[in-house]
Design a protein around this motif. Structure first.
Motif, short mmCIF file in Angstrom:
data_model
loop_
_atom_site.label_atom_id
_atom_site.label_comp_id
_atom_site.label_asym_id
_atom_site.label_seq_id
_atom_site.Cartn_x
_atom_site.Cartn_y
_atom_site.Cartn_z
N GLY A 1 0.81 -1.21 0.00
CA GLY A 1 0.00 0.00 0.00
C GLY A 1 0.85 1.26 0.00
N VAL A 2 1.98 1.21 0.69
CA VAL A 2 2.90 2.36 0.69
C VAL A 2 3.50 2.56 -0.70
CG1 VAL A 2 5.02 3.29 1.68
CG2 VAL A 2 3.39 2.07 3.14
N LEU A 3 3.92 1.48 -1.34
CA LEU A 3 4.49 1.59 -2.69
C LEU A 3 3.45 2.13 -3.67
CD1 LEU A 3 6.47 -1.78 -2.87
CD2 LEU A 3 7.30 0.47 -2.15
N ARG A 4 2.23 1.68 -3.54
CA ARG A 4 1.15 2.19 -4.40
C ARG A 4 0.95 3.69 -4.21
NH1 ARG A 4 -4.25 2.98 -3.15
NH2 ARG A 4 -5.79 2.74 -4.85
N LEU A 5 0.99 4.14 -2.94
CA LEU A 5 0.84 5.56 -2.68
C LEU A 5 2.00 6.35 -3.27
CD1 LEU A 5 -0.65 7.91 -1.32
CD2 LEU A 5 0.62 7.39 0.78
N LEU A 6 3.22 5.83 -3.20
CA LEU A 6 4.37 6.51 -3.79
C LEU A 6 4.18 6.71 -5.29
CD1 LEU A 6 7.26 4.76 -1.87
CD2 LEU A 6 6.58 7.16 -1.64
N ASP A 7 3.59 5.74 -5.96
CA ASP A 7 3.31 5.92 -7.39
C ASP A 7 2.37 7.10 -7.61
OD1 ASP A 7 4.88 3.90 -8.54
OD2 ASP A 7 3.34 2.37 -8.20
N GLN A 8 1.39 7.25 -6.75
CA GLN A 8 0.45 8.36 -6.91
C GLN A 8 1.11 9.71 -6.56
OE1 GLN A 8 -2.51 8.54 -8.33
NE2 GLN A 8 -2.11 6.41 -8.88
N LEU A 9 1.98 9.73 -5.56
CA LEU A 9 2.70 10.97 -5.28
C LEU A 9 3.52 11.38 -6.50
CD1 LEU A 9 4.01 10.54 -1.61
CD2 LEU A 9 1.78 11.32 -2.41
N ALA A 10 4.21 10.42 -7.11
CA ALA A 10 5.02 10.73 -8.28
C ALA A 10 4.15 11.23 -9.43
CB ALA A 10 5.80 9.48 -8.71
N ALA A 11 3.00 10.62 -9.63
CA ALA A 11 2.12 11.05 -10.72
C ALA A 11 1.65 12.48 -10.54
CB ALA A 11 0.92 10.11 -10.82
N HIS A 12 1.66 12.97 -9.29
CA HIS A 12 1.24 14.35 -9.00
C HIS A 12 2.43 15.28 -8.77
CE1 HIS A 12 -2.49 12.11 -8.26
NE2 HIS A 12 -3.11 13.24 -8.48
N LYS A 13 3.62 14.81 -9.11
CA LYS A 13 4.85 15.61 -8.97
C LYS A 13 5.13 16.03 -7.53
CE LYS A 13 5.02 17.43 -13.72
NZ LYS A 13 3.72 17.13 -14.33
N LEU A 14 4.72 15.20 -6.57
CA LEU A 14 5.06 15.42 -5.17
C LEU A 14 6.37 14.71 -4.87
CD1 LEU A 14 1.52 14.97 -3.59
CD2 LEU A 14 2.70 17.10 -4.14
N ASN A 15 7.21 15.33 -4.06
CA ASN A 15 8.57 14.81 -3.90
C ASN A 15 8.99 14.53 -2.46
OD1 ASN A 15 8.83 17.45 -2.99
ND2 ASN A 15 10.71 17.87 -4.14
N VAL A 16 8.07 14.61 -1.50
CA VAL A 16 8.38 14.27 -0.11
C VAL A 16 7.29 13.35 0.42
CG1 VAL A 16 8.68 15.13 2.24
CG2 VAL A 16 9.62 16.44 0.32
N PHE A 17 7.71 12.23 0.98
CA PHE A 17 6.80 11.32 1.68
C PHE A 17 7.20 11.31 3.15
CE2 PHE A 17 5.87 6.76 2.96
CZ PHE A 17 4.51 7.00 3.19
N HIS A 18 6.38 11.94 3.97
CA HIS A 18 6.60 12.00 5.42
C HIS A 18 5.94 10.76 6.02
CE1 HIS A 18 5.68 14.52 9.33
NE2 HIS A 18 6.14 13.32 9.61
N PHE A 19 6.75 9.90 6.63
CA PHE A 19 6.36 8.56 7.05
C PHE A 19 6.23 8.56 8.57
CE2 PHE A 19 7.52 3.91 5.69
CZ PHE A 19 6.19 3.56 5.79
#
Length: 541
Positions: free
Chosen positions: A157-175
């Protein structure tokens, strides 16, 4: 048609020009050509999109087909890119590899929504309109926080979310990895943090005033190999993973695992378990040398797994009743010459600020890390960063004090909050934060802009807390499409036309989310299966 083609980009691009000529035809005879610095982007294009490429050596001009070329242009800004499409060539030039990657994301948006699926129809060809696009981000920190302590999100689920962050040009994942309700990172030196601290016997369903309980055991954690995989997956998408290890509050799961971390002279900490409820636990870490060493050892392993220059230590919501009653805490206050318990918290935060700075990292904390004053000693190091969640005033004060700031005010950018008034919203929490509210947020307060301190605002971040979001489907519903609005503000800056954004969203971007399998909230309200009747939120209706 409106919402497609060159006007469909989300976030919007800085400069878009249509060009004459027939479209670029992308088919199995299209070659991918990449400079060495762009090999990572080329690997992503080949492995994580449904777009076909000709087999071969990737040399421009080889064969008779079209080419997609990836290059560095040192004249472009960091993360900036230039995209040129002609009938025979797509050229993406970036100021760095990240810029090339964001250009590749834009290229994907020039295709039909089916390009966002995981597999395509064999033999399909794609048409890309001829155009020239130049673009660069407004802010360097374009983030989202996911809380996995309240409800655990498995690795996939985390990897899936990272794909969506990338698709929206977001560059920080605060975990957000630790809290009262669970500890989610394997720490090899202290195995009970996950052996005991990752599990709770039951979970309240809904807001903390709800009478409902899920009596099943809940928990989970990530091994260090899991986390290294997440970090590598994010890095391939030019996303920095910022881990958060909470202290001195929101630490009941850690105290349940190792009771000596708490105020043993006030509370029978051996009787504490991982908290099953929501809200703010009254149990803080004890301000002892042993606790400081314990968390230094924890952070040693955190730094080994996470290469991020930023390490978040929380620092928020610390009720001081235990410290007021604790002879150990009062002795530390006297020993350090501190004014009170708020200053004791500031002393503890300063300790880890300097500890991280000595190792080349920058502490990040919620805006309470400014509380307690600096009368008793030096303040935070210049590299400390403030996450401004209690509105924007704390961030403005931090910037005026010389600190960098990430704006994430709760009323606008907390995505666990209800998206509309009315009875149909599932588990309605707090003040309404609509899609329009997110889009209208201005990251740089006027007082900072007027004082010439706007550059202290690194950017913005949406925060997704999961007390009432127990599944990927619930997270999807709360996050999307509001994350698309945040992404546009973070990348393009505030002040865009909301009506234009909604036209692009409905005409092209929601179909992309559909193709990617994202269970977003429709703009006209939840689907029947997204409602949760009978589960109370806040305030209770």
């Amino acid at each position: 048609m409106p919402g497609t083609g060159l006007v469909s980009l989300v976030p919007r691009a800085r400069e878009v020009q249509e060009a004459d000529g027939p479209p670029f035809v992308w088919d199995t005879d299209t070659a991918l050509v990449a400079e060495p610095a762009a090999h990572g982007v080329a690997r992503w294009l080949r492995g994580h999109t449904v777009l076909p490429f000709r087999e071969g050596d990737g040399v421009a001009g080889a064969g008779a087909g079209t080419t997609v070329e990836l290059r560095i242009d040192d004249g472009l800004d960091a993360e900036g890119y230039r995209l040129d499409v002609t009938p025979t060539r797509v050229l993406i030039e970036g100021g760095d590899a990240a810029g090339i990657f964001w250009g590749a994301q834009t290229l994907r948006q020039l295709l039909p929504p089916a390009a966002f699926r995981r597999a395509g129809r064999p033999g399909r060809e794609w048409h890309v309109p001829c155009c020239h696009i130049e673009d660069a981000p407004r802010f360097g920190w374009r983030g989202m926080m996911l809380d996995v302590a309240r409800h655990f999100t498995p690795k996939d689920g985390v990897l899936r979310l990272l794909d969506q962050l990338a698709a929206h040009k977001l560059n920080v994942f605060h975990f957000h990895l630790t809290d009262d309700q669970g500890w989610r990172m394997d720490i090899r030196r202290y195995p009970q943090l996950t052996g005991a601290g990752a599990w709770r016997p039951r979970t309240r369903v809904g807001h903390r005033a709800s009478p409902l309980w899920d009596e099943r055991r809940h928990g989970g954690y990530y091994t260090q190999d899991d986390l290294r995989e997440i970090v590598a997956y994010a890095a391939e998408r030019h996303i920095t993973v910022v881990p958060e290890i909470e202290l001195p509050g929101h630490s009941q799961a850690a105290i349940a695992a190792y009771p000596d971390l708490g105020s043993t002279d006030v509370v029978d900490t051996a009787a504490l378990g991982v908290w099953t409820d929501w809200g703010v636990s009254p149990h803080l870490l004890a301000p002892t040398d042993d606790v400081l060493r314990f968390y230094e050892h924890v952070l040693d392993e955190v730094l080994d797994v996470f290469p991020s220059p930023y390490i978040h230590i929380g620092g928020d919501e610390t009720p001081k009743e235990e410290w007021r009653a604790s002879a150990v805490a009062q002795a530390r206050i006297a020993q350090e010459g501190l004014r009170d318990e708020d200053a004791l918290q500031a002393w503890m935060v300063r300790h880890f600020d300097r500890w991280l700075a000595a190792r080349g990292r920058r502490l990040v904390g919620w805006d309470e890390i400014l509380d307690g004053g600096t009368l008793e000693g030096p303040g935070l190091t210049p590299g400390a960063v403030v996450s401004s969640w209690r509105g924007t005033d704390g961030g403005a004060a931090a910037a005026e004090a010389g600190h960098d700031v990430v704006m994430c005010p709760e009323h606008e950018l907390y995505l666990d909050r209800r998206q509309a008034p009315g009875p149909d919203e599932p588990v309605p929490l707090g003040r309404v934060a609509t899609l329009r509210d997110v889009y209208a947020f201005s990251p740089v307060p006027q007082r900072l802009a007027a004082a010439g301190r706007g550059e202290r605002v690194l950017g913005i971040q949406a925060n997704m807390w999961t007390e009432c979001a127990e599944s990927t489907q619930r997270v999807d519903y709360q996050v999307f499409p509001r994350l698309a609005a945040l992404a546009e503000v973070a990348w393009s800056g505030s002040g865009g036309s909301y009506d234009d954004f909604v036209e692009r969203l409905v005409g092209a971007h929601l179909p992309r989310l559909d193709a990617a399998g994202v269970e977003y909230r429709p703009l006209d309200g939840p689907r029947p299966w997204q409602q949760r009747p009978g589960i109370p939120g806040r305030p209770l209706d």
